[in-house]
Enzyme design. Structure first.
Site, PDB file in Angstrom:
ATOM      1  N   CYS A   2      41.232  27.761  36.145  1.00  0.00           N
ATOM      2  CA  CYS A   2      41.066  26.515  36.886  1.00  0.00           C
ATOM      3  C   CYS A   2      42.368  25.745  36.828  1.00  0.00           C
ATOM      4  O   CYS A   2      43.315  26.160  36.187  1.00  0.00           O
ATOM      5  CB  CYS A   2      39.946  25.706  36.231  1.00  0.00           C
ATOM      6  SG  CYS A   2      38.445  26.670  36.001  1.00  0.00           S
ATOM      7  N   ARG A  27      44.951  27.909  41.925  1.00  0.00           N
ATOM      8  CA  ARG A  27      44.421  28.415  40.658  1.00  0.00           C
ATOM      9  C   ARG A  27      42.910  28.591  40.706  1.00  0.00           C
ATOM     10  O   ARG A  27      42.332  29.203  39.814  1.00  0.00           O
ATOM     11  CB  ARG A  27      44.777  27.461  39.510  1.00  0.00           C
ATOM     12  CG  ARG A  27      46.261  27.178  39.344  1.00  0.00           C
ATOM     13  CD  ARG A  27      46.484  26.187  38.225  1.00  0.00           C
ATOM     14  NE  ARG A  27      46.010  26.729  36.977  1.00  0.00           N
ATOM     15  CZ  ARG A  27      46.761  27.480  36.178  1.00  0.00           C
ATOM     16  NH1 ARG A  27      48.005  27.740  36.513  1.00  0.00           N
ATOM     17  NH2 ARG A  27      46.277  27.982  35.061  1.00  0.00           N
ATOM     18  N   TRP A  75      37.639  27.617  39.180  1.00  0.00           N
ATOM     19  CA  TRP A  75      37.364  29.014  39.505  1.00  0.00           C
ATOM     20  C   TRP A  75      36.196  29.388  38.606  1.00  0.00           C
ATOM     21  O   TRP A  75      36.335  29.466  37.393  1.00  0.00           O
ATOM     22  CB  TRP A  75      38.568  29.913  39.201  1.00  0.00           C
ATOM     23  CG  TRP A  75      38.411  31.272  39.781  1.00  0.00           C
ATOM     24  CD1 TRP A  75      38.768  31.691  41.034  1.00  0.00           C
ATOM     25  CD2 TRP A  75      37.840  32.437  39.141  1.00  0.00           C
ATOM     26  NE1 TRP A  75      38.458  33.022  41.202  1.00  0.00           N
ATOM     27  CE2 TRP A  75      37.871  33.507  40.068  1.00  0.00           C
ATOM     28  CE3 TRP A  75      37.293  32.679  37.888  1.00  0.00           C
ATOM     29  CZ2 TRP A  75      37.386  34.777  39.766  1.00  0.00           C
ATOM     30  CZ3 TRP A  75      36.794  33.946  37.587  1.00  0.00           C
ATOM     31  CH2 TRP A  75      36.857  34.978  38.535  1.00  0.00           C
ATOM     32  N   ASN A 101      39.661  24.510  31.331  1.00  0.00           N
ATOM     33  CA  ASN A 101      40.085  25.782  31.931  1.00  0.00           C
ATOM     34  C   ASN A 101      39.984  26.831  30.825  1.00  0.00           C
ATOM     35  O   ASN A 101      40.697  26.741  29.821  1.00  0.00           O
ATOM     36  CB  ASN A 101      41.531  25.675  32.425  1.00  0.00           C
ATOM     37  CG  ASN A 101      42.077  27.040  32.838  1.00  0.00           C
ATOM     38  OD1 ASN A 101      41.322  27.938  33.180  1.00  0.00           O
ATOM     39  ND2 ASN A 101      43.389  27.196  32.754  1.00  0.00           N
ATOM     40  N   GLY A 102      39.090  27.789  30.986  1.00  0.00           N
ATOM     41  CA  GLY A 102      38.923  28.806  29.941  1.00  0.00           C
ATOM     42  C   GLY A 102      37.460  29.161  29.761  1.00  0.00           C
ATOM     43  O   GLY A 102      36.626  28.836  30.619  1.00  0.00           O
ATOM     44  N   GLU A 485      50.092  49.202  46.178  1.00  0.00           N
ATOM     45  CA  GLU A 485      50.325  47.771  46.410  1.00  0.00           C
ATOM     46  C   GLU A 485      49.935  47.368  47.836  1.00  0.00           C
ATOM     47  O   GLU A 485      49.323  46.331  48.066  1.00  0.00           O
ATOM     48  CB  GLU A 485      51.792  47.419  46.127  1.00  0.00           C
ATOM     49  CG  GLU A 485      52.197  45.988  46.385  1.00  0.00           C
ATOM     50  CD  GLU A 485      51.405  44.933  45.636  1.00  0.00           C
ATOM     51  OE1 GLU A 485      51.493  43.752  46.024  1.00  0.00           O
ATOM     52  OE2 GLU A 485      50.645  45.295  44.714  1.00  0.00           O
ATOM     53  N   LYS A 489      47.175  44.503  48.751  1.00  0.00           N
ATOM     54  CA  LYS A 489      47.469  43.337  49.608  1.00  0.00           C
ATOM     55  C   LYS A 489      46.412  43.217  50.713  1.00  0.00           C
ATOM     56  O   LYS A 489      45.887  42.154  50.993  1.00  0.00           O
ATOM     57  CB  LYS A 489      48.863  43.456  50.235  1.00  0.00           C
ATOM     58  CG  LYS A 489      50.004  43.193  49.246  1.00  0.00           C
ATOM     59  CD  LYS A 489      50.230  41.744  48.928  1.00  0.00           C
ATOM     60  CE  LYS A 489      49.619  41.270  47.640  1.00  0.00           C
ATOM     61  NZ  LYS A 489      49.944  41.887  46.403  1.00  0.00           N
ATOM     62  N   GLU A 492      42.959  42.121  49.211  1.00  0.00           N
ATOM     63  CA  GLU A 492      42.787  40.773  48.670  1.00  0.00           C
ATOM     64  C   GLU A 492      42.875  39.670  49.704  1.00  0.00           C
ATOM     65  O   GLU A 492      42.315  38.589  49.496  1.00  0.00           O
ATOM     66  CB  GLU A 492      43.741  40.528  47.503  1.00  0.00           C
ATOM     67  CG  GLU A 492      45.188  40.624  47.747  1.00  0.00           C
ATOM     68  CD  GLU A 492      45.980  40.315  46.466  1.00  0.00           C
ATOM     69  OE1 GLU A 492      45.552  39.472  45.687  1.00  0.00           O
ATOM     70  OE2 GLU A 492      47.019  40.953  46.269  1.00  0.00           O
ATOM     71  N   HIS A 508      42.315  66.786  47.372  1.00  0.00           N
ATOM     72  CA  HIS A 508      41.390  66.966  46.242  1.00  0.00           C
ATOM     73  C   HIS A 508      40.179  66.048  46.351  1.00  0.00           C
ATOM     74  O   HIS A 508      39.539  65.721  45.351  1.00  0.00           O
ATOM     75  CB  HIS A 508      42.143  66.738  44.919  1.00  0.00           C
ATOM     76  CG  HIS A 508      43.373  67.595  44.842  1.00  0.00           C
ATOM     77  ND1 HIS A 508      43.329  68.949  44.644  1.00  0.00           N
ATOM     78  CD2 HIS A 508      44.681  67.262  45.006  1.00  0.00           C
ATOM     79  CE1 HIS A 508      44.561  69.430  44.661  1.00  0.00           C
ATOM     80  NE2 HIS A 508      45.397  68.429  44.882  1.00  0.00           N
ATOM     81  N   LYS A 607      45.379  32.462  41.559  1.00  0.00           N
ATOM     82  CA  LYS A 607      46.750  32.923  41.363  1.00  0.00           C
ATOM     83  C   LYS A 607      47.027  33.425  39.959  1.00  0.00           C
ATOM     84  O   LYS A 607      47.757  34.405  39.753  1.00  0.00           O
ATOM     85  CB  LYS A 607      47.727  31.790  41.698  1.00  0.00           C
ATOM     86  CG  LYS A 607      49.185  32.169  41.621  1.00  0.00           C
ATOM     87  CD  LYS A 607      49.534  33.181  42.672  1.00  0.00           C
ATOM     88  CE  LYS A 607      50.934  33.724  42.629  1.00  0.00           C
ATOM     89  NZ  LYS A 607      51.139  34.864  43.481  1.00  0.00           N
TER      90      LYS A 607
HETATM   91  C1  AGP Z   1      48.373  39.997  43.335  1.00  0.00           C
HETATM   92  O1  AGP Z   1      48.555  39.679  44.642  1.00  0.00           O
HETATM   93  C2  AGP Z   1      47.310  39.311  42.666  1.00  0.00           C
HETATM   94  N1  AGP Z   1      47.488  37.928  42.743  1.00  0.00           N
HETATM   95  C3  AGP Z   1      47.038  39.788  41.255  1.00  0.00           C
HETATM   96  O2  AGP Z   1      46.746  41.145  41.296  1.00  0.00           O
HETATM   97  C4  AGP Z   1      48.183  39.565  40.245  1.00  0.00           C
HETATM   98  O3  AGP Z   1      49.213  40.448  40.482  1.00  0.00           O
HETATM   99  C5  AGP Z   1      47.640  39.803  38.832  1.00  0.00           C
HETATM  100  O4  AGP Z   1      46.607  38.887  38.605  1.00  0.00           O
HETATM  101  C6  AGP Z   1      48.730  39.670  37.776  1.00  0.00           C
HETATM  102  O5  AGP Z   1      49.217  38.372  37.768  1.00  0.00           O
HETATM  103  P1  AGP Z   1      50.542  38.027  36.952  1.00  0.00           P
HETATM  104  O6  AGP Z   1      51.664  38.819  37.549  1.00  0.00           O
HETATM  105  O7  AGP Z   1      50.698  36.560  37.121  1.00  0.00           O
HETATM  106  O8  AGP Z   1      50.293  38.417  35.518  1.00  0.00           O
END
Ligand code: AGP
Length: 612
Positions: A2, A27, A75, A101-102, A485, A489, A492, A508, A607
């Site tokens: 959060c 966040r 969150w 937050n936690g 990757e 992308k 997400e 396979h 994030k």
């Molecule tokens: C990537 O687009 C995502 N936001 C997520 O997978 C991110 O890479 C992952 O949470 C790791 O975050 P960090 O690099 O801040 O540790």
């Protein structure tokens, strides 16, 4: 994960809280809320499911006047996203108001105790339990600071909290265990926040809280202490970026801005760290463990999400050029797997935010087992950056879009610099190879610009496939992780199901998925794997799969096998993942925009993942 904000000082607190929450919204954006102490020392609070702008519609700003307040953007972890479970939480007597937050892990046993004490609860959250525990201790001590401290000695789990108390309406108390928290010390004001984005508009002087610390903040100043009530003296640090860097700068989305910033962010990553004549690489932050790096028996890279994909590319780099056996671990698995680690191992932790809970815990586990730990981090002063034995900042600048883009390419560049530094010192790279790499590095930002200028092409292909239900991404060698990757992308931000694979793996099993409705993206640069990947393309074509190839400029042959070809300039294999990622970032971006998705704040994501 959060976002927490707090304000105490000369200004009206509400505008500062609301602006701060909007800056921290990446966040978590399930709900938002504020609580302000007004001139009559009453605490007025409003909270609402949804974004901060929905909260703003909930009240008339004149109802919330006062110089002290706290705020939260959520969150959800415990209790679904709704008005009731939104923060701030407060006790039945409306004395203590708290944002968190936690995760409080032992909240159920504490709840049982408080129920026996006659406390009542109206939400599904662990945070409401903590709030009432503070009130419980306040009733027994009549001292807000002592009450917070006693409550925090009872809880297990992670927290970053800010709280206020009606009975002592002249202060904010903040505390940290595992979740990031800092406060900015301005002139006659203090701004509390989960990260610098909510502070930089008011001051650049910040105090970072460490685990097990809390601070009592009043108008005239603050007192920093440990949970065991020991005083702490700490120098303020300076935030390195400006407000402009966290604004959209005329772009429609932060993600698009950050994709287009990559030629510049990549230069910021290698600027002043490499001598283009000698190829000598200097990474000041690594010096303390240089000998450990050069004598290491094994490298282990651990991370999450996109950073984990960067780690996979790092494995190819370290093994090919440094000849050091390298393993890549999901941080969330590594921390519980009782890994076999010893003092000759070097563990790299890659993290954009520097706050990802699993990566931080993996780091602590590696340290506990005696390994040397090296951070590859973007956020200056973040927990991972402060915990590692040594590290290198990737200098990508603030990344606001939840989907990581420029941090990924700068992570790849940092890993390449580490590779060159180690390979040179160990003499495991041929001069000719080093020369080619250096000459390619010089022109890399230009080549990235050439790709960025082709947005329209990527937008056209994205438009063609925006209604797809599934996607496959395939690559070989250095570009297999790029396929992973690309798939991440797309998943997400556009919510299209996608998977990445080593191209040869298709036979396979996954090839069973192929028909005329399955788009397949091939990353097919003209390198040592080219002929092999052409055969893989033909296998998919034979089953009517729709083929999009990322190919090198001048490769017209590949058109015979592809439905769509997106050309990127050729470069050294070590840098190819950087160039090949950009078209994939654009494809996912334009498909998400075409599908009307919230690109910067995709559903269910945040994030920085600061909880397990
Ligand atoms: C990537 O687009 C995502 N936001 C997520 O997978 C991110 O890479 C992952 O949470 C790791 O975050 P960090 O690099 O801040 O540790």
């Amino acid at each position: 994960m959060c976002g927490i904000v707090g304000y105490i000082g000369k200004r009206e607190s509400l505008p500062v809280l609301l602006e701060g929450l909007k800056r921290l919204e990446y966040r978590g954006y399930d709900s938002a809320g504020v609580a302000v102490i007004n001139k009559e020392n009453e605490i007025i609070s409003f909270k609402k499911a949804g974004k901060v702008k929905e909260l703003e519609n909930e009240f008339d700003k004149d109802q919330l006047t006062g110089n002290i307040g706290i705020g939260h953007t959520r969150w959800a972890t415990h209790g679904e996203p709704n008005d009731r479970n939104a923060h701030p939480h407060f006790d039945e007597g409306s004395n203590i108001f708290l944002v968190h937050n936690g995760i409080i892990e032992n909240y159920l046993s504490i709840k049982k105790k408080l129920l026996q004490e006659g406390f009542t609860f109206s939400t599904d959250t662990d945070t409401e339990i903590l709030t009432n525990l503070v009130e419980f201790h306040f009733r027994h001590t009549n001292d807000f600071e002592v009450a917070v401290r006693l409550a925090l000695t009872e809880v297990e789990g992670t927290y970053g909290i800010a709280c206020i108390c009606k009975a002592e309406a002249d202060k904010i108390i903040v505390a940290r265990m595992g979740s990031p928290l800092m406060f900015g010390v301005g002139i006659d004001e203090t701004i509390v926040s989960s990260d610098a984005a909510a502070i930089v508009n008011y001051t650049k002087n910040v105090i970072y809280l460490e685990d097990g610390e809390f601070a009592v903040i009043r108008k005239g100043g603050f007192q920093l202490k440990t949970i065991r009530d020991e005083n702490i003296i700490r120098e303020a640090q300076t935030i390195e970026y400006d407000l402009a860097e966290i604004e959209k700068g005329g772009y429609e989305h932060f993600m698009l801005k950050e994709i287009c910033e990559q030629p510049e962010s990549i230069q910021n990553t290698f600027r002043g760290r490499i001598n283009f004549d000698t190829g000598f690489v200097k990474l000041g932050g690594i010096e303390p463990v240089r000998e450990k790096l050069l004598s290491a028996k094994r490298f282990i890279i651990t991370a999450c999400g996109t950073a984990w994909h960067a780690g996979l590319v790092g494995e190819y780099m370290f093994e090919r050029y440094c000849r050091v056996p390298t393993e890549v671990e999901y941080a969330s698995e590594f921390r519980y797997r009782q890994p076999i680690i010893d003092k000759d191992d070097v563990v790299f932790i890659i993290s954009q935010s520097g706050e990802t809970a699993d990566s931080l815990a993996a780091l602590k586990e590696a340290k506990r087992l005696g390994a040397t730990t090296v951070g590859v981090v973007n956020v200056v002063g973040s927990s991972i950056a402060r915990e590692v034995d040594a590290g290198t900042y990737i200098h990508a600048g603030p990344e606001i879009g939840v989907a990581s883009t420029k941090a990924f390419t700068s992570q790849l560049m940092s890993l390449a610099l580490l590779t060159l530094m180690i390979a040179q010192s160990k003499g495991t790279i041929r001069d000719s190879e080093l020369k080619e790499i250096l000459s390619e590095l010089k022109v890399l930002p230009d080549k990235m610009n050439q790709i960025i200028e082709k947005q329209k092409e990527f937008e056209f292909v994205a438009e063609e496939f925006k209604d797809s239900r599934n996607f496959l991404y395939l690559g070989r060698g250095f570009n297999f992780p790029v396929a992973l990757e690309g798939a991440l992308k797309l998943k997400e931000i556009s919510y299209i199901h996608a998977e990445g694979y080593p191209a040869a793996e298709m036979k396979h099993g996954p090839i069973a998925l192929i028909d005329e409705n399955m788009p397949v993206v091939f990353i097919a640069p003209k390198d040592s794997t080219y002929d092999k990947i052409i055969s893989n393309i033909e296998e998919i074509k034979a089953r009517k799969g729709k083929i999009i190839t990322i190919a090198n400029e001048g490769d017209e042959d590949i058109r015979r096998y592809s439905d769509y070809v997106l050309h990127v300039p050729r470069t050294a294999p070590i840098f190819a993942p950087i160039l090949n990622s950009i078209p994939l970032q654009f494809l996912s971006y334009f498909m998400a925009v075409a599908r009307g998705c919230n690109v910067d704040q995709p559903r269910n994501l945040a994030k920085s993942v600061t909880v397990e």
